[in-house]
Design an enzyme around this catalytic site. Structure first.
Site, PDB file in Angstrom:
ATOM      1  N   CYS A  63      35.603  37.219  43.993  1.00  0.00           N
ATOM      2  CA  CYS A  63      36.062  38.606  43.939  1.00  0.00           C
ATOM      3  C   CYS A  63      36.898  38.678  42.682  1.00  0.00           C
ATOM      4  O   CYS A  63      37.775  37.821  42.471  1.00  0.00           O
ATOM      5  CB  CYS A  63      36.881  38.966  45.172  1.00  0.00           C
ATOM      6  N   THR A  64      36.660  39.661  41.843  1.00  0.00           N
ATOM      7  CA  THR A  64      37.305  39.676  40.533  1.00  0.00           C
ATOM      8  C   THR A  64      38.802  39.953  40.599  1.00  0.00           C
ATOM      9  O   THR A  64      39.494  39.815  39.583  1.00  0.00           O
ATOM     10  CB  THR A  64      36.617  40.697  39.603  1.00  0.00           C
ATOM     11  N   THR A  75      32.445  43.379  38.959  1.00  0.00           N
ATOM     12  CA  THR A  75      32.806  43.072  40.343  1.00  0.00           C
ATOM     13  C   THR A  75      31.722  42.185  40.925  1.00  0.00           C
ATOM     14  O   THR A  75      30.560  42.260  40.503  1.00  0.00           O
ATOM     15  CB  THR A  75      32.924  44.355  41.183  1.00  0.00           C
TER      16      THR A  75
END
Length: 233
Positions: A196-197, A83
């Site tokens: 943001c993953t 993350t």
């Protein structure tokens, strides 16, 4: 092959992508039935998200450190925090273990540098966009960042938590993201960091006219390269 320690579940939607990308990279390099050696500590993300909302970053850091130590004890040769936002406590995590932490912003910065860019738009949670831990890391590589305005930051953040982390991919939300990206381009962004993953689950390179940096794929590929360093050479 070295063993990767994954700190995941932040959310599990993107952690699943990490596992897929890492194994795809290993199989591509080694062929056959090869796959990655890895351990995973997967959080109940609701507990972490509650700490984020409450600003209880110290407690969140303690949990991240505990996960890192467990992975090192298990036999991991390097750590990957799956993350962007939780790299806020990357220094504390690194200090708690003797194995390297593969930093997501370092991986992103190298990818940006390869394309010769020095100014990028940054999308992510409000924490990642508004706080300095991520932007300062990119600046160490000579890369400056542009973030959306306050209203757009809230839109991005809410879509992440209310939709993407729950496996909801809405065409209307995608259009909102693309409109925000266009604003960043008009402000001089040469590329867009999907910081943001979960965002790469919605926004793809083919959706944009300028370079898009999928931090999930970039970070996972960097982890696989670390694991295969001796094997490939």
């Amino acid at each position: 092959m070295k063993t990767i320690g994954l700190i995941g579940g932040l959310s599990w939607e993107s952690t699943a992508e990490y596992y897929r990308y890492i194994n795809m990279s290993v199989q591509k390099e080694m062929g056959g039935l090869h796959s990655a050696k890895c351990f995973m500590y997967s959080f109940d993300f609701d507990e972490i998200a509650a700490l984020q909302r409450a600003g209880e970053w110290g407690k969140a850091t303690d949990l991240m450190v505990q996960a890192a130590v467990k992975l090192e004890i298990a036999g991991a040769d390097a750590l990957v925090i799956c993350t962007n936002t939780m790299h806020k406590m990357a220094p504390e995590v690194q200090d708690a273990v003797s194995i390297p932490l593969i930093h997501i912003a370092d991986a992103a910065a190298k990818a940006i540098q390869k394309q010769g860019l020095t100014k990028v738009g940054l999308l992510g949670t409000q924490f990642t966009m508004e706080q300095d831990f991520y932007k300062n890391r990119l600046m160490e590589y000579g890369i400056s960042t542009i973030i959306p305005d306050e209203e757009d930051r809230l839109v991005i953040h809410n879509i992440i938590f209310q939709e993407l982390c729950q496996g909801i991919y809405s065409p209307s939300s995608k259009e909102k993201y693309l409109q925000i990206i266009e604003k960043l381009v008009s402000q001089g962004a040469e590329g867009i960091v999907l910081g943001c993953t979960e965002i790469p689950l919605l926004i793809k390179q083919q959706d944009c006219s300028l370079p898009v940096f999928d931090t999930t794929s970039i970070h996972a590929t960097e982890a696989a390269s670390f694991a295969l360093e001796k094997v490939i050479s």
